[in-house]
Design a protein around this motif. Structure first.
Motif, short mmCIF file in Angstrom:
data_model
loop_
_atom_site.label_atom_id
_atom_site.label_comp_id
_atom_site.label_asym_id
_atom_site.label_seq_id
_atom_site.Cartn_x
_atom_site.Cartn_y
_atom_site.Cartn_z
N LEU A 146 0.85 -1.18 0.00
CA LEU A 146 0.00 0.00 0.00
C LEU A 146 0.89 1.23 0.00
N ALA A 147 0.41 2.30 -0.64
CA ALA A 147 1.17 3.55 -0.74
C ALA A 147 0.35 4.67 -0.12
N VAL A 148 0.91 5.31 0.88
CA VAL A 148 0.19 6.34 1.63
C VAL A 148 -0.06 7.57 0.77
N VAL A 149 -1.29 8.08 0.83
CA VAL A 149 -1.63 9.36 0.20
C VAL A 149 -1.36 10.49 1.20
N GLY A 150 -1.89 10.35 2.42
CA GLY A 150 -1.67 11.37 3.44
C GLY A 150 -2.70 11.27 4.54
N ALA A 151 -2.69 12.26 5.43
CA ALA A 151 -3.61 12.27 6.56
C ALA A 151 -4.07 13.69 6.84
N ALA A 152 -5.36 13.84 7.13
CA ALA A 152 -5.95 15.14 7.46
C ALA A 152 -7.37 14.90 7.93
N ASP A 153 -7.96 15.89 8.55
CA ASP A 153 -9.40 15.83 8.84
C ASP A 153 -10.11 16.15 7.54
N LEU A 154 -10.42 15.14 6.79
CA LEU A 154 -10.92 15.33 5.43
C LEU A 154 -12.35 15.84 5.38
N ASP A 155 -13.17 15.52 6.38
CA ASP A 155 -14.58 15.89 6.34
C ASP A 155 -14.99 16.90 7.41
N GLY A 156 -14.00 17.42 8.16
CA GLY A 156 -14.29 18.46 9.13
C GLY A 156 -15.03 18.01 10.37
N ASP A 157 -14.96 16.73 10.70
CA ASP A 157 -15.68 16.23 11.88
C ASP A 157 -14.82 16.23 13.14
N GLY A 158 -13.59 16.71 13.04
CA GLY A 158 -12.72 16.76 14.20
C GLY A 158 -11.82 15.55 14.36
N TYR A 159 -11.96 14.55 13.50
CA TYR A 159 -11.12 13.36 13.56
C TYR A 159 -10.30 13.25 12.28
N VAL A 160 -9.09 12.74 12.42
CA VAL A 160 -8.18 12.63 11.29
C VAL A 160 -8.48 11.38 10.49
N GLU A 161 -8.52 11.54 9.17
CA GLU A 161 -8.61 10.40 8.25
C GLU A 161 -7.24 10.17 7.61
N ILE A 162 -6.91 8.91 7.39
CA ILE A 162 -5.66 8.53 6.75
C ILE A 162 -6.02 7.78 5.46
N ALA A 163 -5.41 8.22 4.37
CA ALA A 163 -5.73 7.65 3.06
C ALA A 163 -4.51 6.95 2.47
N TYR A 164 -4.77 5.83 1.81
CA TYR A 164 -3.70 5.16 1.07
C TYR A 164 -4.30 4.46 -0.15
N ILE A 165 -3.42 4.13 -1.08
CA ILE A 165 -3.83 3.32 -2.24
C ILE A 165 -3.47 1.87 -1.94
N ASP A 166 -4.49 1.05 -1.90
CA ASP A 166 -4.33 -0.39 -1.70
C ASP A 166 -3.87 -1.01 -3.02
N ARG A 167 -2.66 -1.59 -2.99
CA ARG A 167 -2.05 -2.24 -4.16
C ARG A 167 -2.07 -1.32 -5.38
N PRO A 168 -1.22 -0.28 -5.36
CA PRO A 168 -1.22 0.72 -6.43
C PRO A 168 -0.88 0.18 -7.81
N HIS A 169 -0.32 -1.04 -7.87
CA HIS A 169 0.03 -1.64 -9.16
C HIS A 169 -0.99 -2.70 -9.58
N LEU A 170 -1.91 -3.05 -8.68
CA LEU A 170 -2.86 -4.14 -8.97
C LEU A 170 -4.30 -3.71 -8.73
N ALA A 171 -4.70 -3.61 -7.46
CA ALA A 171 -6.09 -3.26 -7.14
C ALA A 171 -6.40 -1.80 -7.42
N LYS A 172 -5.43 -0.90 -7.21
CA LYS A 172 -5.56 0.53 -7.49
C LYS A 172 -6.83 1.10 -6.85
N THR A 173 -6.91 0.91 -5.53
CA THR A 173 -8.10 1.31 -4.78
C THR A 173 -7.72 2.28 -3.67
N LEU A 174 -8.36 3.46 -3.67
CA LEU A 174 -8.17 4.42 -2.59
C LEU A 174 -8.99 3.97 -1.39
#
Length: 258
Positions: A146-174
């Motif tokens: 998996l390849a990390v995209v980053g981390a931030a409070d993406l929806d403004g709810d006060g909690y941090v979300e962490i995003a990554y791409i699951d299998r960037p060469h195969l599944a290619k799923t955020l």
């Protein structure tokens, strides 16, 4: 192994144990905080034992943490390697000090996202140690990354979300995970996106904020377009922001020039 962990100040503690240790330490110290800031982190001890090669020379047997005051702590990956470009310092729990995001790849189960943090530990001279705060389930198969995209409070709810791409060469799923009360929970996913090509030493894109909230910047699965993705109300929405023409085009997009 426990003796070694104590010498290095590194523990994998259940949450209720960490809380009990914190209370004990606070009482013994007369209310004074023994916590330091995590200043930096890096992977150490390059290794070829896993032999995946998704990121050239990007597999390591350990991780090192530097804390304010000069403390340096290290931890071995054990039956795994750290497979990544670099650890990331992010305040995931909102306490004003950073934790560490890392990618660990198990020999038999593939990659998982791991969060490290400093916790109270009355068994060490300093009164604290580094511990794994949370970890996503491993992908489930050797040489799946998996390849990390980053981390931030993406929806403004006060909690941090962490995003990554699951299998960037195969599944290619955020995949987007929320960190809340010591637990990681997947809250959204979107197929057809990627941020890394085999053999590249960098991860493309990331999270940007051009003045109207955070967006995750990735490429389409075929590397022809750059995509901005937002997370709001439990839903991911994507928009095409331009043609992918190489690393510079992604850098321009991250700088809000696309």
């Amino acid at each position: 192994m426990l003796a070694m962990a104590r010498r290095h100040g590194l523990f994998f503690l259940p949450r209720h144990v960490r809380r009990a240790a914190l209370v004990s330490l606070f009482v013994l110290a007369g209310g004074a905080s023994a916590f330091a800031d995590i200043v930096s982190a890096r992977y150490v001890d390059p290794t070829s034992v896993y032999a995946h090669g998704a990121v050239p020379e990007g597999e390591y047997a350990g991780i090192e943490f530097r804390l304010s005051g000069g403390r340096v702590l290290t931890s071995s990956a054990g039956e795994a390697v750290y497979e990544d470009t670099a650890p990331r310092l992010v305040d995931v729990n909102g306490d004003g000090t950073p934790e560490v995001l890392s990618v660990i790849s198990y020999f038999d189960r593939g990659a998982a996202l791991r969060i490290w943090g400093e916790v109270a530990d009355a068994t060490t001279a300093s009164g604290t140690s580094m511990a794994v705060l949370a970890e996503t389930p491993a992908i489930g198969r050797r040489h799946r990354w998996l390849a990390v995209v980053g981390a931030a409070d993406l929806d403004g709810d006060g909690y941090v979300e962490i995003a990554y791409i699951d299998r960037p060469h195969l599944a290619k799923t955020l995949r987007v995970w929320r960190y809340r009360d010591g637990t990681l929970t997947q809250v959204a996913e979107q197929g057809g996106l990627t941020n890394h090509r085999i053999g590249e030493t960098h991860i493309s894109g990331g999270i940007r904020d051009c003045g109207d909230g955070p967006e995750m910047i990735t490429a389409t699965a075929d590397w022809t377009r750059i995509i901005a993705t937002r997370f709001a109300d439990g839903t991911l929405t994507t928009r095409d922001i331009g043609r992918f023409t190489g690393r510079r085009s992604m850098t321009e997009a991250m700088a809000c020039r696309g």
